[in-house]
Design an enzyme around this catalytic site. Structure first.
Site, PDB file in Angstrom:
ATOM      1  N   HIS A 326       0.810  -1.222   0.000  1.00  0.00           N
ATOM      2  CA  HIS A 326       0.000   0.000   0.000  1.00  0.00           C
ATOM      3  C   HIS A 326       0.839   1.265   0.000  1.00  0.00           C
ATOM      4  CE1 HIS A 326      -3.118  -2.865   1.127  1.00  0.00           C
ATOM      5  NE2 HIS A 326      -3.969  -1.976   0.685  1.00  0.00           N
ATOM      6  N   GLY A 327       2.057   1.196   0.469  1.00  0.00           N
ATOM      7  CA  GLY A 327       2.852   2.415   0.456  1.00  0.00           C
ATOM      8  C   GLY A 327       4.174   2.219   1.172  1.00  0.00           C
TER       9      GLY A 327
END
Lengths: 478, 370
Positions: A326-327
């Site tokens: 996700h990041g």
């Protein structure tokens, strides 16, 4: 190009008009491919090159793989594909993160390493299309499917604009057979597709951006000390709704847009906040990613076939990497770790108490399911704190505020904001509970046509009154 | 059963629910069009008219023209200079092209000034509108809004450029497209619920309700219904005091420490302004500061919290640039603002006409790089 932009409205209907004015299926596919590149280039034209790299590498790797029976060359070709895709992802998404952590580690040992801070723009949707193309090569490597014999079909599979930048992550086995024969939406299919697009935009523009996002931003952006317990909880609940409506809204719009061209994309959400337990939650939330991680990471790691401890380790690795997907931030790793922990604890409890009569009566009764569902939702919200908070200090302060440990926290939400959150989240939870076992299609069949028309009109009116904004979808950044 | 299937299903097709979907589409679209048409008629009846929205995209469009041709005039500041400085009057009086209006309502303009100062090829006239408090706001929305505008220009995508054209087409025809008063969010905010005792008010700061229209050159003109003594003018007046009153010192700072922090902030901004103005003038451009009028309670607040000697005078002193303060010239001192901060559309023309000889004089004097 954002779905919630006027540019997209013009693009979509112009493309539809051209698409249905053509009679040759190959030309229609070429048009869709060119349109998809335009869709991507409208954000930042040079980054189309990344799409081409991913497309060419996986096309040729899979083709070459099919000509080899020996494992060695097949592994080498798989490595080429993984290196290209993960290399792009690593450079653009994780380069700065790795460098920053390297500097921290070096600093921990008393040394200094100064490097110019890289100014890297994250290409929108790169996590989605790299995972999608990798699944194709992995399927060919694992002999689950044969390589495509049409470069055009494969390029369209990688680039098809509805799902290009934020999913669903489509499998080649789903898409390529559809591209093999001419697709033409029936009037029913076309109207249903438009309805889904309206529903998705309503979720994003009205429910996520207007009803919930401002409150979530106020609470997570509060940097002046602790918050009142009620405000902290409502802010986190608002974010739980915002991220659902934002992401599910994108997926629903994507599915609807694809249907208008005659293509079927898989579901990405199935009433996730009605989940009873975390394995249930991950069968309902971002399904295309969770099944990707299951099929290409968890199962190859050994899944649940190598004993209890190894199963838990595999679960944790999968969820930690899922978090990192996700990041590039430790917050996402903690979020993934929490979900890995939840899944491990659930397996333990099921194994330890699952066959006890009280346990079976609890999980079999309506009241027991509501209780377990509420606990699941509560723990999901605690994990969301790490997902949304800008740093660990904010997350810690927010959790302490939620626990009511710090007195005299600030009351930052207006009465109107509190009312909006209560109404929207209440409706969301009721809707998920009522529809937890049925699809949106089955739910839709329960209403007559005129009632659909009224619901449709209401959503359109509220979308138009919102007058739009250029708020990007949260999952674009992933 | 859920409609999608497992990923191993190669003949994947979504099910389409039974029902009269074509009928639903027709009913939905017709009802929505009817309702929106009625809403458009209603808001026109309330006095609203089509107007372009002032967005980061529109700012970027004007910004993209800076430095394209020699001798341009660029205007930077916040809403006062956007309302009060009439671009057409200036163009006519100076016999030149219409100035490029880059002021942004509610912003600290220093970020905008630095952005334009970095523009190669700009060698014309830079007019800096001063609402004194705003030029020294250390952080928060006034700084973020300016950063958002410059950030949009720096990363302006083709999609956003096309979107602006489509939006302009709609905004210039439909009155209900109005971001201040008529969005769903603004309409919901009319639900008047008393807040809890002790609740932190106004987060984020509330900008005034709609009181101006804007044209394609970003010239703002006050709405007729905001004239002297109107209900709208009274409503707008109430929004200024919270916006122009600085927050109290944080509990962890003594008043002396807080004052020291404000002084350091002010010095830092003055340095940034000087550097940017020097940079502009080093390319041969001329700079003039203009302080448009503010009146009544707002002027009193500004005198109290942003006194002239700590803001305006220092800006002129550090840059060495000429300035035109409305209180220094009898021909500018008589203008009144219906809502204390901006001139009416008619007065904006009169004010700019009165400004022109002073601007000419200022441009011919005192414009050597500091």
């Amino acid at each position: 190009m954002l779905f919630n932009s006027l540019t997209f409205v013009v693009f979509f209907f112009a493309l539809l008009a051209f698409y249905y004015s053509l009679r040759d299926w190959r030309l229609q596919k070429v048009l869709l491919l060119v349109g998809s590149y335009l869709f991507y280039a409208a954000w930042n034209p040079p980054f189309v090159i990344l799409l081409w790299i991913s497309t060419f590498v996986d096309w040729y790797a899979a083709k070459a793989m099919a000509t080899h029976e020996r494992r060695g060359p097949r592994i080498a070709l798989l490595c080429v594909s993984l290196f290209a895709n993960l290399g792009l992802l690593g450079f653009f998404k994780y380069g700065g993160f790795v460098l920053e952590n390297f500097q921290n580690v070096v600093g921990f040992y008393g040394m200094t390493f100064e490097a110019a801070k890289p100014s890297i723009i994250l290409p929108v949707g790169i996590s989605f299309y790299t995972f999608q193309t990798m699944s194709y090569t992995l399927d060919v490597f694992l002999k689950r499917s044969k390589p495509s014999n049409s470069f055009l079909d494969f390029a369209l599979y990688v680039t098809f604009f509805p799902q290009l930048v934020a999913g669903p992550i489509v499998r080649a086995t789903h898409f390529l057979p559809q591209a093999a024969t001419a697709r033409r939406a029936t009037r029913q299919m076309f109207s249903w597709g438009l309805f889904l697009m309206t529903l998705g935009m309503f979720q994003k523009i009205v429910l996520a951006d207007i009803m919930l996002a401002p409150s979530a931003e106020t609470v997570f952006g509060w940097a002046r000390g602790p918050l009142a317990t009620l405000d902290a909880w409502l802010g986190v609940l608002a974010f739980s709704g915002q991220i659902f409506f934002d992401f599910a809204g994108y997926s629903t719009t994507a599915i609807g847009a694809a249907l208008c061209f005659g293509f079927s994309l898989p579901d990405n959400f199935r009433c996730p906040y009605a989940a009873v337990g975390f394995s249930d939650f991950w069968r309902r939330w971002h399904i295309s990613l969770s099944t990707w991680l299951r099929d290409y990471l968890y199962v190859p790691l050994g899944g649940n076939r190598k004993g209890r401890i190894r199963t838990n380790v595999n679960l944790m690795i999968t969820m930690l990497l899922g978090g990192l997907w996700h990041g590039a931030s430790w917050n996402f790793v903690v979020w993934g770790g929490l979900h890995g922990g939840y899944l491990g604890a659930e397996r333990f409890l099921k194994g330890r108490f699952g066959d006890k009569p009280w346990s079976q009566s609890l999980t079999g009764s309506w009241g027991g399911k509501v209780l377990l569902g509420a606990i699941t939702y509560l723990l999901i919200n605690i994990a969301w704190v790490f997902f949304r908070a800008p740093d660990f200090a904010t997350a810690k302060l927010l959790l302490l505020s939620m626990a009511g440990i710090i007195p005299d926290g600030a009351q930052v939400l207006s009465s109107l904001a509190m009312l909006k959150i209560t109404v929207v989240i209440g409706a969301l939870l009721i809707s998920h509970c009522v529809h937890r076992s049925i699809s949106v299609e089955a739910a839709a069949e329960r209403l007559p046509g005129w009632a659909h028309g009224i619901v449709w009109a209401a959503m359109l009116i509220l979308i138009i009154l919102s007058q739009g904004s250029d708020n990007a979808f949260i999952y674009f950044q992933f | 059963m859920p409609s999608s299937t497992s990923n191993s299903d190669s003949a994947f097709e979504r099910s389409i629910p039974r029902g009269q979907w074509v009928l639903a589409a027709v009913v939905g679209i017709v009802l929505a069009l009817l309702a929106i048409s009625l809403w458009e008629i209603t808001v026109r009846g309330k006095g609203y008219g089509p107007s372009l929205n002032d967005t980061a995209d529109r700012w970027s469009l004007v910004r993209s023209q800076v430095g394209q041709v020699p001798g341009q005039t660029v205007v930077i500041g916040s809403s006062r200079i956007q309302f009060d400085f009439d671009l057409d009057t200036y163009a006519r009086e100076m016999n030149t092209e219409r100035p490029l209006q880059l002021a942004m309502p509610g912003t600290n303009p220093v970020g905008l000034l630095e952005h334009v100062a970095d523009q190669e090829g700009f060698d014309g006239v830079l007019i800096l509108g001063v609402a004194p408090g705003l030029w020294f706001v250390p952080q928060g929305p006034p700084v973020e809004w300016a950063r958002r505008a410059t950030g949009r220009y720096d990363n302006w995508s083709p999609s956003q450029k096309i979107g602006l054209r489509v939006a302009s087409f709609l905004q210039s025809r439909l009155a209900f497209i109005n971001p201040e008063d008529l969005t769903l969010e603004a309409l919901l905010n009319h639900i008047d619920l008393p807040d809890r005792p002790g609740a932190v008010p106004n987060l984020p700061p509330v900008l005034p309700a709609y009181f101006a229209g804007m044209d394609e050159y970003r010239q703002a003109r006050m709405w007729d219904r905001c004239d002297f003594g109107s209900e709208r003018a009274k409503l707008i007046q109430q929004t200024w005091p919270p916006l122009f009153t600085p927050p109290p010192p944080p509990p962890h700072l003594s008043p002396e420490e807080f004052q020291g922090m404000l002084k350091a902030n002010s010095e830092q901004y003055l340095k940034r302004i000087r550097v940017a103005v020097d940079k502009v003038r080093s390319r041969g451009a001329k700079v003039v500061f203009i302080r448009p009028p503010s009146t009544d309670t707002l002027r009193e607040l500004e005198t109290k919290f942003s006194p002239r000697e700590q803001t305006w005078d220092l800006m002129l002193q550090v840059t060495g640039a000429p300035g035109i303060h409305f209180e220094d010239y009898p021909e500018l001192a008589g203008f009144r603002c219906p809502e204390w901060s901006h001139l009416t559309a008619e007065d904006a023309v009169n004010y700019t006409t009165a400004l022109m000889p002073l601007i000419r004089k200022a441009l011919s004097e005192g414009n050597t790089p500091g």
